[in-house]
Motif scaffolding. Structure first.
Motif, mmCIF file in Angstrom:
data_model
loop_
_atom_site.group_PDB
_atom_site.id
_atom_site.type_symbol
_atom_site.label_atom_id
_atom_site.label_comp_id
_atom_site.label_asym_id
_atom_site.label_seq_id
_atom_site.Cartn_x
_atom_site.Cartn_y
_atom_site.Cartn_z
ATOM 1 N N ASN A 143 6.921 5.461 5.815
ATOM 2 C CA ASN A 143 6.556 6.496 4.669
ATOM 3 C C ASN A 143 5.074 6.469 4.501
ATOM 4 O O ASN A 143 4.580 7.458 4.020
ATOM 5 C CB ASN A 143 7.193 5.995 3.373
ATOM 6 C CG ASN A 143 7.081 6.898 2.309
ATOM 7 O OD1 ASN A 143 6.864 7.924 2.487
ATOM 8 N ND2 ASN A 143 7.363 6.256 1.041
ATOM 9 N N GLN A 182 3.364 8.549 7.188
ATOM 10 C CA GLN A 182 3.439 9.924 6.900
ATOM 11 C C GLN A 182 2.845 10.516 5.727
ATOM 12 O O GLN A 182 2.107 11.593 5.874
ATOM 13 C CB GLN A 182 5.046 10.057 6.526
ATOM 14 C CG GLN A 182 5.488 11.551 6.362
ATOM 15 C CD GLN A 182 6.991 11.742 6.070
ATOM 16 O OE1 GLN A 182 7.455 10.860 5.948
ATOM 17 N NE2 GLN A 182 7.573 12.916 5.872
ATOM 18 N N ASP A 183 2.719 9.907 4.646
ATOM 19 C CA ASP A 183 2.054 10.400 3.620
ATOM 20 C C ASP A 183 0.407 10.506 4.010
ATOM 21 O O ASP A 183 -0.267 11.513 3.418
ATOM 22 C CB ASP A 183 2.209 9.437 2.477
ATOM 23 C CG ASP A 183 1.412 9.875 1.199
ATOM 24 O OD1 ASP A 183 1.731 11.124 0.713
ATOM 25 O OD2 ASP A 183 0.761 9.126 0.384
#
Length: 66
Positions: free
Chosen positions: A32, A35-36
């Protein structure tokens, strides 16, 4: 006597699998974060301004503030 395959004593499920639970949580968190960072990256300004990017407004506001 086995009733529908259940035994008279409890079968341990969580105890032997705790490393996998920890690893899956850590993997989810790290993927996560990566990806951010990739979505908000400045290395691809064309994608940052693309209207299909759901973060385009947030990215433009962050870059305008700098």
């Amino acid at each position: 006597m086995a009733f529908f395959g259940l035994r008279a004593w409890p079968t341990p499920i969580v105890k032997p699998l705790w490393p996998f639970f920890i690893a899956s949580g850590l993997t989810f968190y790290l993927v996560n974060k990566v990806q951010d960072m990739a979505v908000r990256s400045e290395s691809t300004p064309d994608y940052a301004k693309d209207p299909r990017n759901p973060y385009a407004v947030q990215i433009s506001k962050e870059h305008a503030a700098h």
